[in-house]
Motif scaffolding. Structure first.
Motif, PDB file in Angstrom:
ATOM      1  N   UNK A   1       0.780  -1.216   0.000  1.00  0.00           N
ATOM      2  CA  UNK A   1       0.000   0.000   0.000  1.00  0.00           C
ATOM      3  C   UNK A   1       0.814   1.270   0.000  1.00  0.00           C
ATOM      4  N   UNK A   2       2.133   1.160   0.032  1.00  0.00           N
ATOM      5  CA  UNK A   2       3.024   2.311   0.019  1.00  0.00           C
ATOM      6  C   UNK A   2       3.777   2.357  -1.303  1.00  0.00           C
ATOM      7  N   UNK A   3       3.747   3.509  -1.957  1.00  0.00           N
ATOM      8  CA  UNK A   3       4.458   3.651  -3.222  1.00  0.00           C
ATOM      9  C   UNK A   3       5.963   3.654  -2.978  1.00  0.00           C
TER      10      UNK A   3
ATOM     11  N   UNK B   1       8.768   2.756   0.257  1.00  0.00           N
ATOM     12  CA  UNK B   1       8.069   3.899   0.808  1.00  0.00           C
ATOM     13  C   UNK B   1       7.609   3.650   2.233  1.00  0.00           C
ATOM     14  N   UNK B   2       7.658   4.707   3.038  1.00  0.00           N
ATOM     15  CA  UNK B   2       7.179   4.622   4.413  1.00  0.00           C
ATOM     16  C   UNK B   2       5.715   5.045   4.538  1.00  0.00           C
ATOM     17  N   UNK B   3       5.171   5.575   3.455  1.00  0.00           N
ATOM     18  CA  UNK B   3       3.793   6.005   3.483  1.00  0.00           C
ATOM     19  C   UNK B   3       3.585   7.420   3.930  1.00  0.00           C
ATOM     20  N   UNK B   4       4.619   8.190   4.083  1.00  0.00           N
ATOM     21  CA  UNK B   4       4.503   9.570   4.533  1.00  0.00           C
ATOM     22  C   UNK B   4       5.396  10.491   3.723  1.00  0.00           C
TER      23      UNK B   4
ATOM     24  N   UNK C   1      -0.241   6.907   1.612  1.00  0.00           N
ATOM     25  CA  UNK C   1       0.852   6.017   1.235  1.00  0.00           C
ATOM     26  C   UNK C   1       0.992   5.868  -0.258  1.00  0.00           C
ATOM     27  N   UNK C   2      -0.127   6.096  -0.983  1.00  0.00           N
ATOM     28  CA  UNK C   2      -0.104   6.055  -2.441  1.00  0.00           C
ATOM     29  C   UNK C   2      -1.194   6.976  -2.977  1.00  0.00           C
TER      30      UNK C   2
END
Length: 534
Positions: free
Chosen positions: A180-182, A197-200, A436-437
């Motif tokens: 779910x994180x780019x 990616x950490x989503x932030x 996150x994306x």
């Protein structure tokens, strides 16, 4: 700007049902408005202030998050030029504030970044587009858009961020491990680095590299075999840079959805040593992404059978017999698929070393060279960073072009070409993914003819959101929110469905009127469309 090579697919009714004529009377399809747009004056003034400006890339990008596409003209190792769009295609220069130190060793805020933009994306998901840049060969820098969008009185402002101080010639955004994180991918030292990616808006340190790949490559993230996982198309010199005399290879890396990839080009019918993969999009209207390639001095199309197996289409590009400006290198440039004349057929913009081709869709995967008929120059300079960008700069629903051209004296410049083709109907789809994306990388957009509830109409367009960049060639125009353009011909209403990934959630809007922007949110099934006035 190409940002996006995008995967666009189309299935249509009879040509008479949706097709529009190419030009009105004897007027050219595209009209040179460089002077009255303000860009000619912008270029001349920037050369006056920066005499050694190396103009090395161009991009239409929403710098101030007002919904209009602004213009960024890059500089290799020198301050770039930029201008804000008034929404009607007139550009006003932004003061570069040359007294501020800039470059990879300086941390001061800037009115806009420069050298060269490698990838425009809202990395920190605040609704403003950020810019991953380089300053010179070997120097990279990340700038976060800190423009005050409430009042805008302070002008544009970009703040230096050290989260992604990487130099790369190519990069792509995709959710490698389906969490779910780019994630961000880029070639470096002969390998493809994966930054999770950490989503932030931040990324973990180098998490290793994909096996069996190489540097100085192109990275195109797209699901070629319809299994729901984003695969990766690559090509480059096996020696690690485009000057190398080592063999040139193209590869198709099939994803397993867990972060693993298997090289499968030969198995899928593509000769690794036969050429490049410049872009991807569904050119034969069957819902699966095909390949746009350079092979020697020719353009080639490989059709997808829907399961990721490809076959070359003989004589795919017509009207090239008298074209003398031909490709000089398979490694340079890129291809984007969109619809310039809004007739509902996918067109291709293809740029590389010394050439620029605009290829009009003719159906069945076939294309026709359209530069001469539409009044578009077919030249690009030797710099790999130059070529073209595209987007609707004046709000009339037609995609315009900015490409290489003569500047003051014998210097390089930019040419603004307003789209003067007959007006067909159109639709823009704007996506908002989950945290996150937010850019909705990997999402698939499908546009169907309008049908009664419970029924599915004819597939008109299908596109995966595939953010990637190669030098300053990008996959699509850079709006603050992910947005894609579809020509509809004479159709007045359509149905739109988006499948977001990796959640698999589908959001559908039925009976959407043409000539507007529709917004679809992954977490809001009640998203309403928004009228965009021409």
């Amino acid at each position: 700007m190409f940002t996006h090579v995008i995967a666009l697919c189309v299935a249509i009714g009879s040509p008479a049902e949706i097709a529009a004529p190419q030009t009105a009377g004897d007027e050219p399809g595209f009209v040179d408005v460089t002077a009255r747009s303000g860009v000619a004056g912008l270029v001349a003034e920037h050369y006056r202030r920066v005499p050694k400006w190396w103009l090395s890339g161009m991009m239409l990008v929403d710098l101030d998050a007002d919904g209009d596409l602004d213009l960024h003209l890059a500089g290799h190792g020198s301050p770039a030029a930029a201008a804000l769009n008034d929404g009607k295609g007139r550009f006003s220069a932004i003061d570069p504030k040359l007294s501020i130190p800039r470059g990879v060793r300086h941390d001061a805020d800037l009115p806009y970044p420069g050298g060269e933009v490698r990838l425009p994306l809202d990395f920190n998901e605040d609704g403003r587009i950020d810019l991953l840049c380089s300053w010179h060969d070997g120097g990279g820098a990340m700038y976060v858009n800190a423009t005050d969008t409430a009042g805008g009185a302070g002008g544009t402002r970009f703040a230096r961020s050290h989260g992604l101080d990487v130099f790369c010639r190519a990069c792509a955004v995709m959710d490698v491990d389906a969490d779910g994180h780019a994630d961000l991918l880029y070639p470096h030292n002969g390998r493809i680095v994966v930054r999770r990616g950490r989503g932030e808006g931040t990324f973990h340190p180098d998490a290793g590299a994909l096996p069996g790949v190489f540097g100085e490559t192109r990275l195109i993230p797209i699901d070629v075999n319809a299994d729901g996982h984003t695969d990766l198309l690559t090509h480059g010199n096996t020696g690690g840079n485009f000057y190398s005399r080592t063999p040139f290879e193209r590869r198709i890396l099939l994803a397993d959805g867990k972060g693993g990839f298997v090289e499968s080009a030969a198995k899928l019918g593509v000769d690794k040593a036969g050429g490049s993969i410049h872009g991807a999009g569904d050119l034969n209207h069957d819902g699966a992404p095909d390949l746009v390639c350079i092979e020697g001095r020719d353009v080639a199309v490989y059709l997808n059978d829907g399961r990721g197996r490809f076959r070359k289409l003989p004589g795919a590009v017509g009207g090239m017999e008298s074209v003398r400006r031909r490709p000089q290198s398979m490694a340079w440039g890129g291809a984007a698929v969109t619809d310039l004349d809004n007739d509902g057929l996918a067109d291709v913009l293809l740029v590389g070393r010394y050439f620029l081709y605009v290829l009009r869709g003719a159906g069945g995967g076939r294309l026709v060279y359209a530069n001469a008929r539409w009044g578009i120059p077919n030249a690009a300079t030797a710099s790999v960073d130059e070529g073209l960008c595209f987007g609707d700069i004046d709000g009339d629903g037609m995609l315009d072009l900015v490409c290489c051209g003569p500047g003051p004296g014998k210097k390089k410049g930019a040419v603004v070409l307003r789209n003067n083709l007959p007006r067909g109907n159109w639709l823009r789809v704007r996506l908002v993914g989950r945290k996150g994306n937010r850019s909705a990388a990997g999402a698939e957009i499908r546009v169907h003819s309008a049908a009664p509830a419970g029924k599915t109409g004819e597939l008109l367009w299908c596109e995966q959101v595939c953010p990637w960049g190669r030098q300053s060639v990008h996959s699509y125009y850079a709006a603050a929110r992910t947005e894609r353009h579809f020509g509809l011909g004479r159709r007045a209403r359509v149905d739109v469905t988006v499948e977001f990934r990796p959640s698999g959630r589908r959001v559908t809007r039925r009976g959407v009127q043409a000539d507007r922007t529709v917004v679809l949110r992954e977490d809001d099934a009640s998203s309403a469309d928004r009228r965009t006035e021409p």
